[in-house]
Design an enzyme around this catalytic site. Structure first.
Site, short mmCIF file in Angstrom:
data_model
loop_
_atom_site.label_atom_id
_atom_site.label_comp_id
_atom_site.label_asym_id
_atom_site.label_seq_id
_atom_site.Cartn_x
_atom_site.Cartn_y
_atom_site.Cartn_z
N LYS A 1 10.24 -32.26 85.96
CA LYS A 1 11.74 -31.95 86.22
C LYS A 1 13.23 -32.26 85.57
O LYS A 1 13.42 -30.54 85.69
CB LYS A 1 11.69 -33.34 87.50
CG LYS A 1 10.45 -33.59 88.43
CD LYS A 1 10.44 -34.10 89.56
CE LYS A 1 11.80 -34.16 90.47
NZ LYS A 1 12.07 -32.49 91.36
N PHE B 1 12.29 -28.08 90.37
CA PHE B 1 11.48 -28.53 89.32
C PHE B 1 10.81 -27.21 89.06
O PHE B 1 10.84 -26.10 89.34
CB PHE B 1 9.61 -29.05 89.80
CG PHE B 1 9.28 -28.64 91.31
CD1 PHE B 1 8.76 -27.72 90.61
CD2 PHE B 1 9.99 -28.36 92.02
CE1 PHE B 1 7.89 -27.00 91.74
CE2 PHE B 1 9.33 -27.95 93.67
CZ PHE B 1 8.10 -27.14 93.14
N ASN C 1 15.35 -32.31 94.64
CA ASN C 1 13.45 -31.59 94.24
C ASN C 1 13.00 -30.21 93.72
O ASN C 1 12.07 -29.58 93.51
CB ASN C 1 13.58 -31.26 95.99
CG ASN C 1 14.05 -29.76 96.64
OD1 ASN C 1 14.95 -29.70 95.68
ND2 ASN C 1 13.88 -30.10 97.82
N HIS D 1 9.16 -23.34 103.39
CA HIS D 1 9.54 -23.27 101.97
C HIS D 1 9.45 -24.35 101.42
O HIS D 1 9.70 -23.71 100.13
CB HIS D 1 11.48 -22.83 101.20
CG HIS D 1 11.48 -24.82 101.58
ND1 HIS D 1 11.58 -25.24 102.68
CD2 HIS D 1 12.73 -24.64 100.86
CE1 HIS D 1 12.44 -26.30 102.73
NE2 HIS D 1 13.56 -25.90 101.49
N HIS E 1 15.27 -19.08 99.67
CA HIS E 1 15.15 -19.75 100.79
C HIS E 1 16.46 -20.11 101.53
O HIS E 1 16.57 -20.77 102.28
CB HIS E 1 14.26 -20.95 100.92
CG HIS E 1 14.03 -21.84 99.55
ND1 HIS E 1 13.06 -21.58 98.84
CD2 HIS E 1 15.28 -22.72 99.22
CE1 HIS E 1 13.58 -22.60 98.61
NE2 HIS E 1 15.09 -23.63 98.49
N ASN E 2 17.39 -19.73 100.38
CA ASN E 2 18.68 -20.63 101.08
C ASN E 2 20.18 -19.69 100.70
O ASN E 2 20.40 -19.36 99.89
CB ASN E 2 19.76 -21.89 100.34
CG ASN E 2 19.25 -23.34 99.77
OD1 ASN E 2 18.00 -23.31 101.13
ND2 ASN E 2 19.55 -24.18 99.64
N HIS F 1 11.25 -23.74 90.60
CA HIS F 1 12.09 -24.23 92.10
C HIS F 1 13.87 -24.05 91.56
O HIS F 1 13.78 -25.62 90.86
CB HIS F 1 11.12 -25.27 92.85
CG HIS F 1 12.29 -25.33 93.66
ND1 HIS F 1 12.31 -26.63 94.60
CD2 HIS F 1 13.51 -25.06 94.43
CE1 HIS F 1 13.19 -26.86 96.02
NE2 HIS F 1 13.88 -25.43 95.30
#
Length: 362
Positions: free
Chosen positions: A357, A123, A121, A279, A224-225, A153
């Site tokens: 992407k 991009f 996911n 997130h 976010h991880n 991201h």
């Protein structure tokens, strides 16, 4: 305003309004994770969805034990957001599509694919402001609605993957005593991967803006991880975030799917909700189910256009189906849930223009 905070059990809470779609398997995984040794509390975000054993879109608080497997292989994954100097006046999507080129070749000085977005996911997306909710905050951060924004991201690429694989090969999925040599070794590698991920987003932005003959000012670059040591009620804990942004960051961008809005928000820290935010939109469909659900209804060419008028650059047909907007929850329901829980102030809504992407599966 109705409160969207649900107390599911002694250790488990969930932020979700009545309009938020939540997979029952994700709730089961949340409960299972809460039962791990020394786990104190877990909080599911409105983008909660099932993962490989542990759910994505949640924060986990433990005492004296850390769980590398909860963070996963993409340590440091997160969002970078830039104000560009590219004017939206007389904007040509055709021209942008030609200019953006291909940045999928890694920086060859680094073996872990520095400067590449990756699959899944991840991009990069050019966006324009479509609505301002807080003029005061918008002006405070010196944002310009007449210029495009760039959202990136991505994460630690091959580095994070190598760290987790090494961890699992040695210790499996078990937790580590936080003062043990293996834990300290992991934490050092973790911090290195977080730094790599933040640099990766910056290099991606620099490459894209260079191709577009533009420049950018970094507004935020957040993860976010990741794993963080926190003190709550005078006690020290380990806070694991897996698909959850930190409410301690000044600003956070919460993206929807490639065919939905993104929202720039100012977090309102809440210790009871583990100082965390959603997130993104969160998946609704499993990746394995996407092609069968969509390929009889849409062509690949149709899936490269969105209902908001934006375009998608992606030469990996599998990702075209797996990352289709239909596979994700509505971002508005996620934002509404956080507003009801009083953990964000929404600053602006952004509309996608061009979503990049990958030009292949890397």
């Amino acid at each position: 305003m109705d409160n969207s905070i649900q107390i599911l059990s002694k250790k488990v809470s969930l932020i979700a309004s009545n309009k938020t779609w939540i997979d029952g398997l994700a709730i089961e995984q949340l409960e299972v994770t809460a039962a791990l040794p020394n786990m104190v509390k877990v909080v599911g975000m409105p983008d909660l969805h099932p993962g490989k054993g542990y759910p994505i879109g949640a924060a986990y608080l433990s005492r004296e034990i850390i769980y590398p497997a909860l963070i996963g292989s993409d340590i440091g994954c997160g969002m970078g957001f830039w104000q560009t100097d590219i004017s939206i006046a007389k904007l040509s999507i055709d021209k942008l599509t030609r200019q953006i080129g291909n940045i999928d070749q890694p920086d060859m000085r680094h073996k872990y694919n520095l400067g590449t977005i990756g699959g899944g996911n991840h991009f990069a997306e050019l966006q324009k402001v479509s609505k301002i909710f807080s003029e005061q905050l918008f002006e405070h951060y010196q944002l310009d609605a007449k210029k495009l924004f760039l959202l990136v991201h991505s994460g630690s690429r091959g580095l994070g993957h190598a760290i987790l694989q090494n961890q699992i090969s040695r210790f499996g999925y078990q937790g580590l005593a936080d003062q043990s040599a293996p834990a300290l070794e992991y934490l050092a590698k973790h911090d290195n991967a977080v730094a790599f991920a933040m640099l990766n987003r910056q290099v991606i932005a620099e490459r894209l803006l260079n191709n577009l003959n533009g420049h950018g000012r970094e507004i935020l670059n957040v993860c976010h991880n990741f794993l963080q040591q926190v003190t709550l009620d005078h006690n020290d804990y380990w806070l694991h975030r897996k698909g959850a942004s930190s409410a301690l960051d000044k600003l956070v961008i919460v993206p929807g799917s490639r065919g939905d809005y993104s929202y720039l928000v100012k977090p309102i820290p809440n210790e009871a909700l583990l100082l965390s935010l959603a997130h993104g939109a969160g998946r609704k469909w499993r990746r394995a189910d996407c092609k069968s659900k969509l390929d009889t209804r849409y062509t690949i060419a149709e899936l490269k256009r969105t209902k908001l008028g934006s375009r998608v650059i992606c030469e990996d047909s599998r990702l075209i189906f797996e990352e289709a907007p239909q596979a994700y929850k509505s971002i508005d329901s996620v934002i509404e849930s956080m507003q009801q829980a009083n953990i964000v102030t929404v600053i602006a809504q952004l509309t996608p223009i061009l979503n990049y992407k990958t030009q292949g599966d890397h």
